[in-house]
Scaffold this motif. Sequence first.
Motif, mmCIF file in Angstrom:
data_model
loop_
_atom_site.group_PDB
_atom_site.id
_atom_site.type_symbol
_atom_site.label_atom_id
_atom_site.label_comp_id
_atom_site.label_asym_id
_atom_site.label_seq_id
_atom_site.Cartn_x
_atom_site.Cartn_y
_atom_site.Cartn_z
ATOM 1 N N ASP A 1 0.896 -1.285 0.119
ATOM 2 C CA ASP A 1 -0.167 0.039 -0.070
ATOM 3 C C ASP A 1 0.807 1.264 -0.008
ATOM 4 O OD1 ASP A 1 -2.827 1.074 0.014
ATOM 5 O OD2 ASP A 1 -1.979 2.034 1.884
ATOM 6 N N LEU A 2 1.899 1.258 0.771
ATOM 7 C CA LEU A 2 2.998 2.252 0.794
ATOM 8 C C LEU A 2 3.291 2.782 -0.638
ATOM 9 C CD1 LEU A 2 4.263 4.597 2.362
ATOM 10 C CD2 LEU A 2 6.068 3.084 2.923
ATOM 11 N N GLU B 1 0.979 4.189 -2.786
ATOM 12 C CA GLU B 1 0.985 5.443 -2.350
ATOM 13 C C GLU B 1 2.255 6.496 -3.102
ATOM 14 O OE1 GLU B 1 1.072 8.673 1.511
ATOM 15 O OE2 GLU B 1 0.835 6.686 1.973
ATOM 16 N N SER C 1 8.366 12.556 4.318
ATOM 17 C CA SER C 1 7.667 13.550 5.202
ATOM 18 C C SER C 1 6.501 14.349 4.510
ATOM 19 C CB SER C 1 8.619 14.425 5.715
ATOM 20 O OG SER C 1 9.183 15.338 4.893
ATOM 21 N N LEU D 1 4.289 12.190 2.934
ATOM 22 C CA LEU D 1 3.407 11.039 2.858
ATOM 23 C C LEU D 1 2.255 11.067 3.839
ATOM 24 C CD1 LEU D 1 5.852 8.056 2.035
ATOM 25 C CD2 LEU D 1 4.706 9.524 0.422
ATOM 26 N N ALA D 2 1.087 10.390 3.486
ATOM 27 C CA ALA D 2 0.113 10.408 4.310
ATOM 28 C C ALA D 2 0.373 10.138 5.846
ATOM 29 C CB ALA D 2 -1.059 9.697 4.001
ATOM 30 N N GLU D 3 1.555 9.091 5.877
ATOM 31 C CA GLU D 3 1.874 8.774 7.150
ATOM 32 C C GLU D 3 2.346 9.753 8.144
ATOM 33 O OE1 GLU D 3 5.045 5.283 9.069
ATOM 34 O OE2 GLU D 3 4.983 5.805 7.143
ATOM 35 N N ALA D 4 3.091 10.852 7.494
ATOM 36 C CA ALA D 4 3.804 12.043 8.186
ATOM 37 C C ALA D 4 2.541 12.752 8.484
ATOM 38 C CB ALA D 4 4.605 12.522 7.326
ATOM 39 N N ALA E 1 -0.333 12.193 9.282
ATOM 40 C CA ALA E 1 -1.060 11.477 10.407
ATOM 41 C C ALA E 1 -0.441 12.027 11.631
ATOM 42 C CB ALA E 1 -1.171 10.081 10.214
ATOM 43 N N TYR E 2 0.952 12.179 11.666
ATOM 44 C CA TYR E 2 1.599 12.607 12.683
ATOM 45 C C TYR E 2 1.633 14.388 13.216
ATOM 46 C CZ TYR E 2 4.505 8.541 13.972
ATOM 47 O OH TYR E 2 4.670 7.194 14.402
#
Length: 543
Positions: free
Chosen positions: A181-182, A185, A263, A265-268, A270-271
């Motif tokens: 999935d990553l 993305e 940084s 990406l969606a993961e960042a 979310a932080y």
Amino acid sequence: MVPFRDTLSQLLKARFPVLYVESSEEQRVVAEVCAVARDANLVRTPRAVWAWSLTTGLVQPDGTTRKGTTDPDDALAAALRVDHPSVLIFKDLHPAHGSGDRPGTPGVIRRLRDVVAAFKAGPVPRTLVLVSPVLHIPVELEKDVTIVDFPLPTETEIRRVLDGMIAANSATGRIRIALDDLGRERLAKAALGLTLHEAENAFARAMVNDGVLDGGDLAVVHEEKRQTVRKSGLLEFVDAPIDLADVGGLENLKRWLAKRDGSWLAEAAAYGLPAPRGVLITGVPGCGKSLTAKAIASAWGLPLLRLDVGRVFAGLVGSSEQNMRTAIRTAEATAPCVLWVDEIEKGFVGGANDSGTSARVFGSFLTWMQEKSRPVFVIATANDFERLPPELLRKGRFDEIFFVDLPTRAERASIWRVHLARRLRNPAVAGALTPDDALLGELAGLSEGYSGAEIEQAVVGGLFDAFAERRPLRRDDLIRALVAMVPLSVTQAERIDAVRSWADARAVAATAAEDWDLGGRPGGSRPGGPGPQRGQGGRAVEF
């Protein structure tokens, strides 16, 4: 597409007579206009959709073509006779109505003004939508035409295309999908700035390239973006086949950059992290500033765009501001990307006959850096600190300012290792010369006060001596090349001291504290002679 639909529905309900949509994605525009015009939830009165082009004429809502309407003037006359709620989409009308400096077809501008008046005062809601890949509005219509922005595809739309192509091709067994999935993305984000057609082409090319779709196919998507960048003519798409490991030393700067990988990406997000703005790297010439800009783009897997400020100021008088806006739009369309501005202090310096153009262009660039929301990471390099304007250095423009000094002993050993490993791949050249710790330590000691670029040239000079005699490279060749060279630390000693003094209170040292020479003050001497002392410029901050 929600913002476009919202805007269009408001304009239709407000009965704006003529709208202009600048986009090369004609089919997407038509699909969105149809979706809004026919939806009673978006417009109070659903509207029939007509379409015109020079090749088909005026096509009615039932799919039939009204005869004798291929001519733009005749088609607009027919549009005036439409007596029911409708939206009329005219494709590529701009050659007929012309623009401020391009004459159009006689009568078309007058007919368009008649359309404006009739659609405003008519008893039924009617709107003319002009769709064109270029923005050409004649002076006579500037007050009557409303421009509607049509954005490029969102990440969600591109991801939908990618997932659809994966589902369609993986079932055949001819294409192997090696993406989690990553990875999907990252691939979708890499395609931001492309049209749906261009993104689909890039994904298709990635699949047929080697029969595998994986993270390595980011380069294929970047190649498609290269075409977009080249068409702008203001930015240069730079190949960067190097990595941060190829940059000797500068561990503090490299750690700072490594922590910001991914940084955007969606993961960042979310932080709660924003995309990093960029860095300004200043310091002694030849110590790796430009090399770092190239390496970070490669390490992050992002396209590297180089802004040549000279191209911005080239061309007709008065075009510089527009050129800067075009360059910024191109960079944002290519995001996420790295934008490299080399020697920024020289690019925006105006001459005696400048008339304030440089200041205006520079102001536009600074405003964009402050307000930009797209993930465009700006790496600016500078050699002459005295010419850096204070407004460039304040917080909010860059995330950090790094100072690159002459390399320390540990950094010099690392630089020697990198360049010797790169040049000694051929056994016939390397011979018995082994770049072990003993040799690297000796060369690092002898090259005190040398920049990374000067160390590289010492390796090249030694290779020339060996090549002239058609023999392997020897230790003596390298030492001879060092002794023959006068380093910048000798010829520009006062200048380098001034740069360090400036950086002590204004920048962060790019060199890690553990790499500093004992006491932070090695002697900057040439082999066989004393030289000026040097300190480690920049604040000692660890990342």
